[in-house]
Design an enzyme around this catalytic site. Sequence first.
Site, PDB file in Angstrom:
ATOM      1  CB  SER A 299      -0.984   0.015   1.096  1.00  0.00           C
ATOM      2  OG  SER A 299      -0.319  -0.158   2.328  1.00  0.00           O
TER       3      SER A 299
ATOM      4  CE  LYS B  90      -4.388   6.104  -2.641  1.00  0.00           C
ATOM      5  NZ  LYS B  90      -5.497   5.713  -2.225  1.00  0.00           N
TER       6      LYS B  90
ATOM      7  CB  CYS C 166     -46.937  19.864  -8.227  1.00  0.00           C
ATOM      8  SG  CYS C 166     -48.240  21.167  -8.450  1.00  0.00           S
TER       9      CYS C 166
ATOM     10  CD  GLU D 183       1.236   6.247 -11.615  1.00  0.00           C
ATOM     11  OE1 GLU D 183       0.276   5.519 -10.915  1.00  0.00           O
ATOM     12  OE2 GLU D 183       2.557   5.783 -11.734  1.00  0.00           O
TER      13      GLU D 183
HETATM   14  S1  IVH Z   1       0.755   2.167  -6.459  1.00  0.00           S
HETATM   15  C1  IVH Z   1       3.846   0.548  -3.790  1.00  0.00           C
HETATM   16  N1  IVH Z   1      -0.680   3.969  -8.134  1.00  0.00           N
HETATM   17  O1  IVH Z   1      -3.942   3.003  -3.635  1.00  0.00           O
HETATM   18  C2  IVH Z   1       2.531   1.402  -4.427  1.00  0.00           C
HETATM   19  N2  IVH Z   1      -1.588   2.666  -6.244  1.00  0.00           N
HETATM   20  O2  IVH Z   1      -2.468   2.162  -0.789  1.00  0.00           O
HETATM   21  C3  IVH Z   1       1.530   0.329  -4.830  1.00  0.00           C
HETATM   22  N3  IVH Z   1      -3.907   3.225  -5.851  1.00  0.00           N
HETATM   23  O3  IVH Z   1      -5.142  -0.048  -2.848  1.00  0.00           O
HETATM   24  C4  IVH Z   1       0.345   1.062  -5.529  1.00  0.00           C
HETATM   25  N4  IVH Z   1      -4.148   4.904  -7.474  1.00  0.00           N
HETATM   26  O4  IVH Z   1      -5.061   0.456  -5.694  1.00  0.00           O
HETATM   27  C5  IVH Z   1      -0.341   3.052  -7.082  1.00  0.00           C
HETATM   28  N5  IVH Z   1      -1.840   5.418  -9.104  1.00  0.00           N
HETATM   29  C6  IVH Z   1      -1.592   4.592  -8.234  1.00  0.00           C
HETATM   30  C7  IVH Z   1      -2.776   4.340  -7.583  1.00  0.00           C
HETATM   31  C8  IVH Z   1      -2.908   3.459  -6.417  1.00  0.00           C
HETATM   32  C9  IVH Z   1      -4.803   4.537  -6.575  1.00  0.00           C
HETATM   33  C10 IVH Z   1      -4.534   2.721  -4.867  1.00  0.00           C
HETATM   34  C11 IVH Z   1      -4.006   1.096  -5.018  1.00  0.00           C
HETATM   35  C12 IVH Z   1      -4.136   0.707  -3.479  1.00  0.00           C
HETATM   36  C13 IVH Z   1      -3.758   1.948  -2.674  1.00  0.00           C
HETATM   37  C14 IVH Z   1      -2.412   1.920  -2.398  1.00  0.00           C
END
Ligand code: IVH
Length: 699
Positions: A84, A123, A452, A121
């Site tokens: 994560s 999230k 109405c 990128e």
């Molecule tokens: S990289 C080592 N890139 O965020 C890093 N994760 O806490 C591994 N997520 O549930 C993840 N957008 O699904 C990465 N551009 C992105 C992301 C991303 C969303 C989510 C991922 C995971 C959580 C990580």
Amino acid sequence: MSVVSSPQLRAQLLREQLNHHAYLYYILDQPALPDAEYDRLFRELEALEAQHPELRTADSPTQRVLGKVLDGFAPVRHTVPMLSIRTETDTEASGAEHFDARVRRELELSSAAAPVEYACELKFDGLAINLRYEHGVLVQAATRGDGETGEDVTQNIRTIRQIPLRLQNVSAPVLEVRGEVYMRRDEFEQLNARQRELIAAGHKNEKTFVNPRNAAAGAVRQLDSSIAARRPLSFFAYGLGDVQGWDVPPTHSGVLDALAEMGLPVCVERAVVKGATGLIEFHQRIGNQRDALPFDIDGVVYKVNSLALQQRLGFVTREPRWAVAHKYPAQEQITRVLDIDIQVGRTGKLTPVAKLEPVFVGGTTVSNATLHNEDETRRKDVRVGDRVIVRRAGDVIPEVVSVVADQVNQVDQVTAVGKRSAPFDLFKQLNGHCPVCGSDIAREMGEADWRCTGGLYCSAQRKQAILHFAGRRAMDIEGLGDKLVDQLVDSDRVKTLADLYTLDVATLMQLERMGEKSAQNLVDGLNASKKTTLARFLYALGIRQVGEATAKDLAKHFGSLDRILHASVEELLLVNDVGPIVAQSIHVFFAQPHNREVLDALRAAGIHWDEHAGSNADASPKPLAGKTFVLTGTLPALSRDEAKELIEAAGGKVSGSVSKKTHYVVAGAEAGSKLQKAQELGVMIIDESQLQALLSHTT
Ligand code: IVH
């Protein structure tokens, strides 16, 4: 044309063609084959595979939906653990500075050393998936689970059209791709609207979804893949898992580019930047664009771009030191329902609206949120005094998502009596009468909404109808805002749309806070609006089910108002995209004597347009037929609406956002993110004079 005789070769050819066209359609947004032709090839392959089951391969497009209902999901042990990301909850610029400072410290870089390069990128707000490709073919898809062991959801993931069943030009024995399964906001709204209709029609087991993430997660974990297949899921790749036999590029941005080359969807909103300033710029730029993105994000992700440096930085427990998620203000918040009001819409629809203790959510303060309708309010069991979750994402109206779970326990501290207020009952609350005009309210069988029955007798409906009529995309009456409409309707000066055109400066000046200049401006605005187009006029009338597109189709098909007035339901059905419900609604509208009176009065007031302009009979050249344009920035001579009208008159289309489908982006001064997107996608960028040149081309 060469005839392929062996069924085996023919099947292979069909698979390749279908996969290629699915890529053009779902990833590049650039379809090259009519749908009917795609379907024909698909059916041919299906027939061939039915005759020769041994030809049915894992990467065959016929194998997306298998229709097998599972008892449960098998566990999948991840070869490379799914990590994560550490979250930076400081939503300010300092959040990015902290991360950069930490990276530099860990790498023991002196303050004189060059800035670190980062891949930025979005999230995505969905759920993480590991796609395992062996020799280029998708063999398994698994959820993250606890990071070590996830669940095998291959059946459901195969139904996502954006996910290639075979990668382009990849023969590596193992290539695991990681990314996010998500649902677009518009598809989520449509899904929920469909769900609400099902519920209204009596389907007791259906429910609406709380947000796109929950809807996506629910679909991925469906045991029946035919249900998953009906949920509109999308995917973005953002990284790698186990890799064997493939030369991994030296940077993260290089990895993403390579994944895109293989035919995987990789989000175009990404950038390589240097140092904390670059991170901050990216965070701000995406923050400004957040509402306009087609999907939810809760932040951006920064990753050290060099994979060698990533390795040097390593991990702390399950989180890499080389990545961080930098958040934005939350799109969901908890607050309290102070009251439930009922609003009357343009078509008389009665909508329960929760009055909230003001709360900061998705970047603004929200004090009202829609509850959609009575069934939804009851299903969510929202009551006055409850603590609720409110959601505001993108341009959509804030809504009450759900009641906070332990409501019953919470209430004791809140209401002196110690019990919750009564369940919501719209009819009872209103005593059966419209809160504005007192007319009876009614709810038809199979309809989700109470209405109405007062029609334009109801001042709330009249106000909404006038505002719609005056709107920029309708009659475009400058200077007629909601405060003024309230005054005009409440003082009985405007009872019908046509009364607007009887207003003069002297009458207007009798209104409170109305000076001569504003009065004159409105009169000028009204006069200017009289010259219009049939399509705008039809749209302005606010006929139920007739939006802008239908109004244009009607104008084009019939060419004159009188022909539409006299059209039968059958004749209306011949118009592009007009089905029985729309045809009926148009027919009923024009059959009402009072509507005919208003139409006559409007025409008597001098509203006019060129009859037959733009109709089917019109033989004007269409040099831009089939071309899609996006307008951005301020053009030197033309306004946005003028440019749009010229393009449409020449047969082109104007879209709000840039995609690979866009043919031209017309850029003016201070063009922003759309211009950048066009550059990224390699879309042709032109200026106003080049647009004029295209317009004057007559072949
Ligand atoms: S990289 C080592 N890139 O965020 C890093 N994760 O806490 C591994 N997520 O549930 C993840 N957008 O699904 C990465 N551009 C992105 C992301 C991303 C969303 C989510 C991922 C995971 C959580 C990580």
